[in-house]
Design a protein around this motif. Structure first.
Motif, short mmCIF file in Angstrom:
data_model
loop_
_atom_site.label_atom_id
_atom_site.label_comp_id
_atom_site.label_asym_id
_atom_site.label_seq_id
_atom_site.Cartn_x
_atom_site.Cartn_y
_atom_site.Cartn_z
N CYS A 187 -2.43 -0.39 -4.18
CA CYS A 187 -1.94 -1.77 -4.27
C CYS A 187 -2.82 -2.61 -5.20
O CYS A 187 -4.04 -2.62 -5.07
CB CYS A 187 -1.90 -2.40 -2.89
SG CYS A 187 -1.24 -4.08 -2.88
N CYS A 190 -4.27 -5.75 -2.84
CA CYS A 190 -5.23 -5.62 -1.74
C CYS A 190 -6.01 -4.30 -1.74
O CYS A 190 -6.85 -4.09 -0.88
CB CYS A 190 -4.53 -5.82 -0.40
SG CYS A 190 -3.66 -4.36 0.17
N CYS A 220 2.88 -0.88 0.16
CA CYS A 220 1.44 -0.94 0.43
C CYS A 220 1.19 -0.81 1.92
O CYS A 220 1.82 -1.50 2.72
CB CYS A 220 0.86 -2.26 -0.07
SG CYS A 220 -0.87 -2.44 0.39
N GLY A 222 -1.41 -1.70 3.32
CA GLY A 222 -2.22 -2.83 3.76
C GLY A 222 -1.42 -4.11 3.90
O GLY A 222 -1.28 -4.66 4.98
N CYS A 223 -0.84 -4.58 2.79
CA CYS A 223 -0.19 -5.89 2.79
C CYS A 223 1.34 -5.81 2.75
O CYS A 223 2.00 -6.84 2.68
CB CYS A 223 -0.71 -6.73 1.62
SG CYS A 223 -0.13 -6.15 0.01
ZN LIG Z 1 -1.48 -4.38 -0.59
#
Ligand SMILES: [Zn+2]
Length: 249
Positions: A187, A190, A220, A222-223
């Protein structure tokens, strides 16, 4: 102690760090007390993470070597071949995790585009950068030489160029990363890894045209940002080709 003179010959591109008015690759220092070679080198402006090999009297020495009489040293950056190639190299050759300072946002983005793990927080102070570097075993990327000279920095690099695309090539070359390039896996926002995802699972989140024209998507971990070829691929392709051209591959 009687004053003595140390001469340092800097090889490769280490002259980048020397005072520009000298425009020479050798510097002489007069000293009157026992000093580590690391301190003598850094007093010339060259941060220790940029030094991979130090030779005196035909012998490779480490940063703690004490200078106490007239001597001449040859100082090499990583990547320079010499008869001592395999001995007493002072730097890690390859590392794949980085932390970059707040001025290197575009370099960070480029490296993530190529799949590399780069911690980045534009608001982070120096102390915070060093903490992340140590805790997560990352190499520090910064153009702040003073920061790179900090005693806790083991592995780091100062991009010579002011331009992100050239900096990217420098980092890939310094850490020998070319064979690890994995575009489209991380990503840009992030730094978390991307995961392939079925179109059916995200179709509700897509714009009408994206829905029609694209089939492959990644999300992603993460985000949750969604990526598809149309959004980032052309630019990435262009950069990749530029990088490949630089490596003759
Ligand atoms: Zn991300």
């Amino acid at each position: 102690m009687k004053p003595f003179t140390v001469r340092l010959n800097f090889h490769g591109d280490l002259d980048f760090f020397l005072p520009s008015k000298t425009r020479r690759k050798s510097i002489e220092r007069s000293l009157s007390e026992k000093t580590s070679i690391k301190d003598v080198i850094e007093s010339c402006g060259v941060p220790h993470p940029e030094v991979d090999l130090i030779i005196v009297n035909g012998e490779a020495v480490n940063f703690e070597y004490s200078v106490m009489s007239d001597a001449e040293f040859d100082v090499y950056p990583p990547g320079i071949q010499s008869p001592h190639t395999r001995k007493k190299r002072l730097q890690v050759h390859t590392i794949m995790r980085f932390v970059s300072d707040g001025h290197l946002g575009r370099l960070t983005r480029n490296l993530r585009l190529l799949g590399f793990d780069v911690a980045y927080d534009p608001r982070a102070h120096d102390r915070r950068l060093l903490e992340v570097m140590e805790r997560e075993n990352r190499a520090l990327l910064t153009r702040d030489r003073r920061l790179l000279m900090h005693a806790v920095v083991k592995t780091g690099y100062c991009p010579r160029s002011e331009f992100a695309d050239e900096q990217t090539i420098e980092v890939i070359r310094r850490f020998d990363l070319f064979r690890f390039i994995a575009p489209f896996t991380r990503c840009l926002r992030c730094n978390a890894p991307l995961q392939e995802i079925a179109k059916a699972d995200i179709i509700e989140e897509l714009e009408p045209l994206t829905k029609i024209y694209y089939e492959q998507f990644r999300r992603c971990t993460g985000c949750s940002q969604i990526y598809w070829a149309g959004s980032h691929f052309p630019k990435l392709q262009e950069r990749l080709e530029q990088i490949r051209a630089n490596f003759g591959g």
